[in-house]
Design a protein around this motif. Structure first.
Motif, PDB file in Angstrom:
ATOM      1  N   PHE A 198       5.153 -27.608 -26.412  1.00  0.00           N
ATOM      2  CA  PHE A 198       3.956 -27.967 -27.169  1.00  0.00           C
ATOM      3  C   PHE A 198       3.142 -26.760 -27.630  1.00  0.00           C
ATOM      4  N   GLY A 199       3.619 -25.550 -27.320  1.00  0.00           N
ATOM      5  CA  GLY A 199       2.856 -24.373 -27.717  1.00  0.00           C
ATOM      6  C   GLY A 199       3.271 -23.166 -26.897  1.00  0.00           C
ATOM      7  N   PRO A 200       2.471 -22.103 -26.918  1.00  0.00           N
ATOM      8  CA  PRO A 200       2.824 -20.855 -26.229  1.00  0.00           C
ATOM      9  C   PRO A 200       2.533 -20.890 -24.733  1.00  0.00           C
ATOM     10  N   ASP A 208      -1.538 -27.723 -21.919  1.00  0.00           N
ATOM     11  CA  ASP A 208      -2.227 -28.793 -22.637  1.00  0.00           C
ATOM     12  C   ASP A 208      -1.222 -29.480 -23.562  1.00  0.00           C
ATOM     13  N   THR A 209      -0.665 -30.589 -23.095  1.00  0.00           N
ATOM     14  CA  THR A 209       0.334 -31.305 -23.889  1.00  0.00           C
ATOM     15  C   THR A 209      -0.293 -32.268 -24.889  1.00  0.00           C
ATOM     16  N   SER A 218       1.275 -16.371 -14.379  1.00  0.00           N
ATOM     17  CA  SER A 218      -0.056 -16.195 -14.947  1.00  0.00           C
ATOM     18  C   SER A 218      -0.092 -16.591 -16.418  1.00  0.00           C
ATOM     19  N   PRO A 219      -1.066 -17.399 -16.826  1.00  0.00           N
ATOM     20  CA  PRO A 219      -1.191 -17.718 -18.256  1.00  0.00           C
ATOM     21  C   PRO A 219      -1.579 -16.510 -19.095  1.00  0.00           C
ATOM     22  N   TYR A 261      -8.267 -20.672 -22.687  1.00  0.00           N
ATOM     23  CA  TYR A 261      -6.818 -20.647 -22.917  1.00  0.00           C
ATOM     24  C   TYR A 261      -6.398 -21.780 -23.848  1.00  0.00           C
ATOM     25  N   ARG A 262      -6.905 -22.962 -23.606  1.00  0.00           N
ATOM     26  CA  ARG A 262      -6.489 -24.113 -24.412  1.00  0.00           C
ATOM     27  C   ARG A 262      -6.978 -23.994 -25.853  1.00  0.00           C
ATOM     28  N   ARG A 263      -8.133 -23.407 -26.059  1.00  0.00           N
ATOM     29  CA  ARG A 263      -8.576 -23.160 -27.435  1.00  0.00           C
ATOM     30  C   ARG A 263      -7.657 -22.154 -28.118  1.00  0.00           C
TER      31      ARG A 263
END
Length: 570
Positions: free
Chosen positions: A345-347, A356-357, A456-457, A504-506
């Motif tokens: 769903f993303g990086p 964040d799916t 780690s994100p 992070y989600r933004r």
């Protein structure tokens, strides 16, 4: 702002919350020998079919999983991340070379007390000067150590006495403990002090490294096998296995055949055909696990011929969005990976606590893709159906490694699906050794890329934050966005867990909306294991973390020992 705790438990640091543990099919795989039976559990050998040969086992130069799974048995860090994979502070971390550690009141120093029983494989005690020497070596530009950037906030390392090392930081950061301890594997000063650091990668020590870990290297036969044996004097307890042998088996079909025939005990990743083949074999079981590996089609934002110039096709967002809309990612996932993969769903991967799916995805819409390409001026078609604009065909090359059958199959499907909207894709299959230099120098149009990130994100910083021309590092597509840069800076400097997650989600949403890549899959690999091997539950970051605790019941050990001896003496 929370202060990091001044004791070893890191009580002032927030944990990651629940993540997926390794799930072992077959029940008995979770068995742990009782204390009374531990002595009987000692012994036996395990043969692992490896898909790639390491180029180095010396931690500063280890960059591939094929290398790290072996190097982690030979060398020790100061501490080990816990099963919850907490990277914010030190909560949940357990001792390895350090038996305890303490934070200064201002969190700008960490004092590590070494375990006095720790020894190098040659019998010399591990001492605080080894910690200081290791930091100096990792930080030396002549070494060009992998991960050295993670230590840039360390100002110095001092020794209070032979068993006490103090690490001093230039600034306090949320992940200073994680970056230090996960990067800095301690190396023996007495064996490396006189080595030329510029050629350390190719030194005799690099070929026969001496560590302090649970296993010692016995031999390394290029293009054949690597064998390690139990360090019976290991300070955290003797490994239960006598030895582990990695045999080079680049072909997944051959690896599965070895497993079925009993010539291997463990294959870390089975393909769909391999799963079917072992399904009816009574002495084998499969192990499913989640990890941090994802695959995506990455667009190069800069010209392959003139790196300072924008790419003629992919510099603009509209073209990237149009190509993303033309690809049916769910159909490709089902056809190529089936149950061995999941949507990306993303990086990030689902194992990251910041995942964040719910991020809105660019939809599969061939009609919309055609309209968008028309609006960009690519309206005409040549006799082959390829779109044209001002006499130029809409075509690009797609790099694919020959070593990855899934990505090769993805490439064929991408080529076909884009053909339906008038885009010609020239698939270039290359050996990984030939493909890698093109990726890091930007001499490509697009590539099917697979990465295994850290727990780690903050690893997003390496892959998606702006880089200077000629210094792509992991940002192989040279993606750049001031908004994303600012969000990543905010996320990686935020001590409050909830606020860090929001930043992070933004950043994830901004990247997905900008379409620098087409998110294809996350791996959901399944390993093949002989039922005699009792493995322990592991985390999403590694399957090999607890090899020292794998064991074989004595009654099931004879045949495996004989094979181990045959492999060792052939």
């Amino acid at each position: 702002m929370k202060r990091v705790s001044t004791d070893r438990t890191g009580a002032g640091s927030a944990g990651l919350g629940a993540v997926a543990f390794l799930i072992l099919a077959g029940g008995c795989g979770m068995e742990r020998p009782s204390d009374a039976a531990t002595n009987e559990a000692v012994g036996g050998s395990v043969v692992i079919a490896a898909f790639a040969e390491p180029t180095s086992l010396l931690p500063p130069f280890v960059s591939q999983t094929s290398e790290k799974q072996i190097a982690d048995q030979i060398f020790d860090p100061l501490a080990e991340i816990g099963p919850d994979l907490n990277t914010l502070g030190d909560a949940g971390w357990t001792p390895r070379l350090a038996r305890a550690w303490h934070w200064s009141a201002d969190s700008l120093a960490i004092t590590f007390e070494l375990n006095p029983a720790a020894r190098w494989h040659d019998g010399v005690p591990v001492r605080a000067n080894d910690v200081r020497f290791s930091w100096e070596l990792y930080s030396d530009p002549a070494v060009a150590a992998h991960g050295a950037a993670n230590l840039q906030d360390v100002d110095s390392v001092s020794t209070r006495d032979s068993l006490t090392a103090v690490v001093w930081f230039r600034r306090r950061t949320p992940e200073q403990f994680f970056h230090l301890v996960s990067t800095l594997y301690v190396l023996p000063e007495h064996l490396l002090r006189g080595e030329d650091r510029r050629s350390l990668r190719h030194s005799a020590f690099a070929q026969r490294p001496v560590g302090s870990g649970p296993f010692r290297l016995v031999r390394w036969e290029p293009r054949s096998l690597i064998e390690i044996e139990a360090n019976t004097a290991y300070h955290l307890g003797r490994p239960l296995l006598d030895r582990v042998v990695w045999t080079l088996t680049p072909d997944p079909v051959t690896a599965t055949s070895k497993l079925i025939a009993g010539d291997a005990d463990f294959v870390e990743m089975l393909n769909a055909e391999g799963l079917r083949r072992i399904g009816g074999v009574g002495h084998l079981r499969s192990v499913s696990y989640r990890g941090f590996t994802q695959g995506y089609l990455v667009f190069n934002m800069r010209s392959p011929r003139e790196p300072l110039q924008p790419h003629p096709l992919f510099a603009g967002r509209e073209m990237r969005v149009a190509l993303t809309m033309a690809l049916d990612r769910r159909t490709m996932l089902a056809a190529v990976l089936d149950s061995l993969g999941a949507p990306s769903f993303g990086p990030f991967t689902a194992a990251h606590f910041t995942a964040d799916t719910t991020i809105p995805q660019i939809p599969f819409d061939t009609g919309g893709a055609n309209r968008l390409l028309d609006s960009l001026g690519w309206r005409q078609r040549d006799r082959d159906g390829v779109r044209m604009r001002a006499g130029q065909r809409l075509e690009f090359s797609l790099l694919v490694p020959t070593s990855s059958l899934p990505r090769r199959r993805y490439a064929v499907m991408i080529q076909e699906q884009l053909r339906h909207v008038g885009v010609k894709v020239k698939v270039e299959e290359l050996d990984p050794s030939a493909m890698a230099p093109l990726m890091v120098t930007g001499k490509f149009d697009a590539a099917l890329h697979a990465v295994q990130s850290e727990p780690s994100p903050s690893s997003i910083r390496d892959a998606w934050k702006s880089v200077q021309p000629g210094n792509r590092r992991m940002n192989v597509g040279a993606y750049s966005s001031p908004l994303v840069d600012a969000l990543i800076d905010s996320a990686t400097s935020e001590f409050d867990r909830a606020r860090a997650i929001r930043y992070y989600r933004r950043a994830y949403r901004a990247i997905v909306d900008d379409a620098p890549a087409v998110w294809l899959y996350e791996l959901r690999p399944r390993a093949g294991v002989h039922v005699r091997i009792r493995t322990l539950a592991d985390r999403a970051d590694t399957w090999w973390r607890d090899i020292r605790l794998w064991w074989i019941p004595p009654s099931e050990r004879i045949d495996r020992d004989r094979l181990g001896l045959r492999v060792a003496n052939r």
